[in-house]
Design an enzyme around this catalytic site. Sequence first.
Site, mmCIF file in Angstrom:
data_model
loop_
_atom_site.group_PDB
_atom_site.id
_atom_site.type_symbol
_atom_site.label_atom_id
_atom_site.label_comp_id
_atom_site.label_asym_id
_atom_site.label_seq_id
_atom_site.Cartn_x
_atom_site.Cartn_y
_atom_site.Cartn_z
ATOM 1 N N SER A 40 1.221 -1.241 4.051
ATOM 2 C CA SER A 40 -0.066 -1.635 3.488
ATOM 3 C C SER A 40 -0.202 -1.339 2.005
ATOM 4 O O SER A 40 -0.967 -2.003 1.302
ATOM 5 C CB SER A 40 -1.199 -0.932 4.241
ATOM 6 O OG SER A 40 -1.005 0.474 4.262
ATOM 7 N N HIS A 246 -6.537 3.882 0.679
ATOM 8 C CA HIS A 246 -5.610 2.894 0.140
ATOM 9 C C HIS A 246 -5.996 2.576 -1.303
ATOM 10 O O HIS A 246 -7.150 2.725 -1.692
ATOM 11 C CB HIS A 246 -5.627 1.604 0.976
ATOM 12 C CG HIS A 246 -4.873 1.711 2.261
ATOM 13 N ND1 HIS A 246 -5.425 2.264 3.394
ATOM 14 C CD2 HIS A 246 -3.602 1.332 2.594
ATOM 15 C CE1 HIS A 246 -4.525 2.222 4.372
ATOM 16 N NE2 HIS A 246 -3.419 1.670 3.909
#
Length: 264
Positions: A40, A246
């Site tokens: 990711s 993230h």
Amino acid sequence: MRRSRFAAYVGSLLLALAAVLTGTGTAYAAEGPYVALGDSYSSGVGAGSYLSSSGDCKRSTKAYPYLWAAAHSPSSFAFTACSGARTGDVLASQLTPLNAATALVSISIGGNDAGFSDVMTTCVLQSDSSCLARINTAKAYVDATLPGQLDNVYSAITSRAPNAHVVVLGYPRFYKLGTTCLGLSETKRKAINDAADYLDTAIAKRAANHGFAWGDVRSTFTGHELCSGSAWLHSLNLLNIGESYHPTAAGQSGGYLPVLNSAA
């Protein structure tokens, strides 16, 4: 005619010298095929602007591989990085675009194998001691199991793309320490940072053993960690759990892209 050719030759030499002196030159021929593999952090989860064709892999047009391809116009660009990917997923479903013509490969992988999501869940919801215990379990996995899994991936890349320049990118530290910050305790924040360093050290060692370039993003993210006041990482987002911890779009363009530019 001879003079103009000589001038052009000298000009090209000066440009090449300038590139060396300023660091703008790269080891990679930008016109060659580029393949972006990984998890990711490479697909761009957290950056938004996801390609509809990528489905649950959540590949973003603001992810560093997409930005690099847009800036350098390689002859082809295959973007197979996928949210949630582990080493086994790379081997099973991401390597198809690789071949002898591939000039550049980038990859970030290993965080999910080491239990990134479970570590953060434990540290957010449970006590300091539970957080540290879960991190120690992750470190034991990084010592005993992850090196072999990385070797499998890196060997497969070399086998399929023997002429490629491969850049392995790591993970940032999450927190700025020594500041007043809502959320996790300083003990947890330091332990999570230490775990990121531990993981990066292990990945960098395996990359070096395979002759791959190492892209260390910790320096570019310094000053932009959570609790810094200028974070390039999402904190816990209860409305979109998947984007928690993230990189933001700024983290992709300001944290990851410069590192790929330097290592490619």
